[in-house]
Design a protein around this motif. Structure first.
Motif, mmCIF file in Angstrom:
data_model
loop_
_atom_site.group_PDB
_atom_site.id
_atom_site.type_symbol
_atom_site.label_atom_id
_atom_site.label_comp_id
_atom_site.label_asym_id
_atom_site.label_seq_id
_atom_site.Cartn_x
_atom_site.Cartn_y
_atom_site.Cartn_z
ATOM 1 N N ALA A 48 7.109 8.252 -2.778
ATOM 2 C CA ALA A 48 6.125 7.765 -3.743
ATOM 3 C C ALA A 48 5.710 8.919 -4.632
ATOM 4 O O ALA A 48 5.032 9.835 -4.199
ATOM 5 N N ASP A 50 4.165 9.187 -8.335
ATOM 6 C CA ASP A 50 3.713 8.347 -9.443
ATOM 7 C C ASP A 50 3.585 9.115 -10.748
ATOM 8 O O ASP A 50 2.981 8.646 -11.704
ATOM 9 N N ASP A 261 -3.801 -1.615 -12.261
ATOM 10 C CA ASP A 261 -2.897 -1.422 -11.124
ATOM 11 C C ASP A 261 -1.441 -1.712 -11.523
ATOM 12 O O ASP A 261 -0.571 -1.874 -10.683
ATOM 13 N N VAL A 264 1.256 0.937 -10.368
ATOM 14 C CA VAL A 264 1.530 0.794 -8.936
ATOM 15 C C VAL A 264 2.452 -0.402 -8.714
ATOM 16 O O VAL A 264 3.440 -0.316 -7.972
ATOM 17 N N ALA A 265 2.171 -1.514 -9.394
ATOM 18 C CA ALA A 265 2.974 -2.725 -9.221
ATOM 19 C C ALA A 265 4.406 -2.500 -9.685
ATOM 20 O O ALA A 265 5.365 -2.907 -9.022
ATOM 21 N N ARG A 266 4.552 -1.823 -10.830
ATOM 22 C CA ARG A 266 5.908 -1.545 -11.349
ATOM 23 C C ARG A 266 6.690 -0.676 -10.386
ATOM 24 O O ARG A 266 7.863 -0.896 -10.141
ATOM 25 N N ARG A 267 6.018 0.362 -9.903
ATOM 26 C CA ARG A 267 6.731 1.283 -9.012
ATOM 27 C C ARG A 267 7.093 0.580 -7.699
ATOM 28 O O ARG A 267 8.146 0.842 -7.127
ATOM 29 N N ARG A 268 6.215 -0.315 -7.256
ATOM 30 C CA ARG A 268 6.541 -1.083 -6.034
ATOM 31 C C ARG A 268 7.776 -1.927 -6.267
ATOM 32 O O ARG A 268 8.666 -1.999 -5.433
ATOM 33 N N ARG A 269 7.836 -2.576 -7.429
ATOM 34 C CA ARG A 269 8.990 -3.422 -7.742
ATOM 35 C C ARG A 269 10.256 -2.572 -7.831
ATOM 36 O O ARG A 269 11.312 -2.944 -7.335
ATOM 37 N N ARG A 271 10.850 0.223 -6.279
ATOM 38 C CA ARG A 271 11.265 0.646 -4.932
ATOM 39 C C ARG A 271 11.928 -0.501 -4.189
ATOM 40 O O ARG A 271 12.878 -0.309 -3.431
ATOM 41 N N ARG A 272 11.406 -1.726 -4.419
ATOM 42 C CA ARG A 272 11.997 -2.911 -3.777
ATOM 43 C C ARG A 272 13.445 -3.078 -4.237
ATOM 44 O O ARG A 272 14.346 -3.291 -3.427
#
Ligand SMILES: Nc1nc2c(ncn2[C@@H]2O[C@H](COP(=O)(O)OP(=O)(O)OP(=O)(O)O)[C@@H](O)[C@H]2O)c(=O)[nH]1
Ligand SMILES: [Mg+2]
Length: 329
Positions: A48, A50, A261, A264-269, A271-272
């Motif tokens: 992670a 950012d 947020d 954070v949401a983009r980076r989560r997507r 990583r998924r």
């Protein structure tokens, strides 16, 4: 000079952190090549992180993505920033010369930037792994922004562009581009819309068409995604007109994401998507290994001869790969 043993990924990364461009290039080559070394490099990067800004630039072939990227590099250099570009090139036999063409067009402006092409030819799905791993590497090394140019034609390329923090969709005058982009689902993904070749007739009409499609998107709920209405910027990549505005729009989008947020949401997507691609690549390697054994070749011969069903063959091969869950579980 006698050849020294080539340094491992960890040593290369240390050298790259010190600003050595050849080490960066070498790391990317290893990521591109795949296999355990690529996984090792991806594993050396913080999961992670950012920092940084990944800008995806996508759009139809010939819309002006590379020319615009070249102009953006000049703007960024003026602002004292150190960008990197990853040009994902379809390199089909028809456009095989595009890599060189893009390099030449970009290098004309590539003051201090790190520019790299990644060919799609022969990658067989590896791109979905290699591109996010490479952008993560470049952002980690302090390149800002990291620009990824893809032609928005294939699903993988759409995924790659949409895994960016900011997705820029480049169109040119003429109803066709915008309609095609809308059909491909690209309009939904775009954070900044560009009408390039604004020196040509029809640029204002193109802007109006895009506005209209965005309005319809609001009505049909397509625009329910987080974030604001994409800004529309008119540019002329051949002269640089509108390029500072494009950069400002991309930076403003990054700032708006970070304020809520959204980042954070983009980076989560992202990583998924990277996990899915890493898994896919690892499973493919497992399958290739399993097929390249005497048992694998026997099963394949039985399937080809019609004496074993593909389903039974699959069960046999999977059983050979590792422990299976108990029957009925
Ligand atoms: N008139 C005009 N021509 C442009 C403009 N921007 C780009 N071009 C021309 O359009 C052609 C394609 O530009 P590229 O930058 O290679 O487009 P691209 O989207 O990167 O193309 P691919 O990577 O092949 O998909 C080139 O001949 C450019 O000189 C512009 O603003 N106005
Ligand atoms: Mg290009």
């Amino acid at each position: 000079m006698s050849p020294s043993p080539s340094p491992g990924p960890a040593a290369l990364l240390r050298v790259a952190r010190g600003g050595d461009r050849r080490a960066v290039a070498r790391l990317i080559t290893l990521v591109e090549r795949g296999g355990d070394t690529a996984l090792e490099i991806a594993g050396l990067l913080p999961a992670a992180d950012d920092a940084g800004h990944v800008i995806g630039i996508t759009g139809a072939p010939g819309a002006g993505k590379s020319s615009l990227t070249g102009r953006l590099l000049a703007c960024l250099a003026d602002a004292g920033r150190t960008p990197a570009v990853l040009a994902v090139d379809p390199s089909s036999p028809l456009t095989g010369g595009a890599i060189l063409g893009d390099r030449v067009r970009m290098d004309g402006f590539a003051a201090g930037a790190f520019v790299r092409s990644m060919a799609t030819r022969g990658q067989q799905g590896g791109l979905a792994f290699a591109v996010p791993a490479t952008t993560r590497l470049l952002a980690h090394l302090g390149f800002d922004p990291v620009i990824v140019e893809t032609t928005g034609v294939g699903q993988v390329e759409v995924d790659i562009a949409s895994a960016a923090d900011t997705t820029v969709l480049v169109t040119s005058p003429g109803w066709g581009d915008a309609v095609q982009a809308n059909k491909a689902g690209l309009l939904e993904l775009a954070d900044v819309l560009v009408v390039n070749k604004a020196d040509r007739p029809g640029a204002r009409d193109a802007r109006r068409d895009l506005e209209l499609m965005l309005d319809l998107g609001h009505i049909s709920g397509l625009e329910a995604r987080a974030g604001r209405r994409p800004e529309i910027v008119l540019t002329v990549a051949t002269t640089g007109d509108g390029v500072p505005e494009l950069l400002a729009a991309a930076d403003a989008h990054r700032a708006s994401l970070a304020a809520g947020d959204g980042l954070v949401a983009r980076r989560r997507r992202g990583r998924r998507l990277e996990l899915a691609a890493t898994l896919e690549r690892s499973l493919r390697a497992l399958v290739d290994t399993a097929m390249d054994t005497p048992a694998g070749r026997r099963v394949l011969a039985d399937v080809e001869a019609g004496t074993m069903s593909p389903a039974d063959a699959c069960a046999v091969l999977l059983a050979g790969m590792g422990p299976q869950p108990p029957r009925g579980a």
